[in-house]
Structure formats: C-alpha cells, structure tokens
Write an enzyme that holds these catalytic residues in place. Structure first.
Site, short mmCIF file in Angstrom:
data_model
loop_
_atom_site.label_atom_id
_atom_site.label_comp_id
_atom_site.label_asym_id
_atom_site.label_seq_id
_atom_site.Cartn_x
_atom_site.Cartn_y
_atom_site.Cartn_z
N SER A 10 0.68 -1.42 -0.06
CA SER A 10 0.10 0.04 -0.05
C SER A 10 1.00 1.33 -0.01
O SER A 10 0.33 2.38 -0.39
CB SER A 10 -1.01 -0.07 1.33
OG SER A 10 -1.87 -0.88 1.06
N SER A 11 2.14 1.44 0.46
CA SER A 11 2.51 2.66 0.68
C SER A 11 4.18 2.47 0.25
O SER A 11 4.72 1.28 0.23
CB SER A 11 2.68 3.18 2.10
OG SER A 11 3.33 2.09 2.87
#
Length: 188
Positions: A10-11
């Site tokens: 996600s990041s």
C-alpha cells in the site's frame, strides 16, 4: 500458458521483496508489482496490464488474497475477468485456486475478511485521531502540495493540468485546492 505473478503493497515505505521472492520461487514469469492501495482498482496500472495481457490457460498468482484487493467486489470482479479470458487465479497462502469451486468459495470469504479488516483499520485510525485531538496533539496530515503555489500558478494563467504536472500531483488535487478557494478553473 504463463504463470504471472502480481505483488502489491500500500505505501512507498513498505517492501515488495518478500512477495516478489515468493512469486519467483513459485516459477512466476513475468512478475508485475506496484505500491498502491488495494482499497479499489483505481491507479493499479500493473494489475490492469495483467488483466489486459492474460490469455486462455494462464495463471495469475498472488501471495495472499488481500494483495489482490481489499474490496470483496473488486476481488470477485477480477476473478470474473480472468474467467472470461479462460485464465484462473492462484493464492499461495493459504493455497487455493479458482480452478475449482472450493477455491472460489474460500476466496470469497477471504475477500470479505480483507474488506472487514480494512474497515477495522479505518475505525481504529479514526479513534486514534479523535483521542489525539482531545489531547491537543493532532496536527493533521502533512500537505503534499503547496496550496499557495497552486493558487499563484493559476493566477499566472497556468491551467490545472499544467499545474498538476509541474507540481507532481494529480489534477484532482489541483481542482480540490482551487474549488476550496473559490477560484475559477475555466478562465485562463
């Protein structure tokens, strides 16, 4: 028949190394990876490329179901698109495949669990922010785009698309800033 790997986190500060190594170990070639939220399919260009490329008999592999997505409907839509092309999905942990009905049922349940987990994360985040606000220590997120710079460029006659490109952000961010300030977006 290709065995195509897909890795996602996600990041930017998370690593894809473990997923990619596992997919290589399973014989996946090619492996597509991206760092983007699994909350929806928006911005997931590598996944879109796989779905465009996949052929009949191909297998798409992910290390866990939540790497495919955190929204049950999206996961099931991806499985449906693979079905339409005569391809199938394999999740490595726990091992299941959409070749059989049991795998589809388990995948549906795992998709629901991933979506529920995402809701729990958001709820805990809201609670943490509320507590921090009560204590007076919450300052909000850091701004990624200078609002002053966006407004100055717009006053210079630069259009929203050019502003976004110059500042390395999305046009939507530019439009939000301009809307919040009541700036006319159509006049150049």
């Amino acid at each position: 028949m290709a065995r195509i790997g897909y890795a996602r986190c996600s990041s930017e500060d998370q690593s894809l190394d473990v997923q990619i190594a596992r997919l290589k170990q399973e014989g996946c070639q090619p492996i597509r990876s991206e760092k983007v939220s699994g909350a929806s399919r928006d911005g997931r260009t590598e996944l879109a490329a796989i779905l465009d490329f996949v052929r009949e008999g191909d297998e798409v592999c992910v290390t866990r179901a939540d790497r495919l997505g955190r929204d049950t409907r999206d996961v099931l839509n991806i499985v449906h698109e693979l079905d339409q092309r005569g391809a199938y999905l394999t999740v490595l942990d726990p091992h299941l495949s959409t070749r059989g009905e049991t795998g589809r049922i388990v995948l549906t349940v795992l998709g629901m669990v991933a979506e529920m987990e995402r809701r729990f994360i958001r709820e805990r985040q809201k609670e943490g922010i509320a507590q921090a606000k009560e204590k007076g220590i919450y300052k909000g997120g850091t701004r990624r785009v200078s609002r002053e710079r966006v407004l100055a460029m717009r006053q210079e006659g630069v259009g929203p698309a050019a502003i976004a490109k110059a500042l390395g952000c999305s046009r939507m961010q530019v439009y939000r800033i301009l809307n919040a300030q009541g700036v006319d977006q159509t006049a150049a």
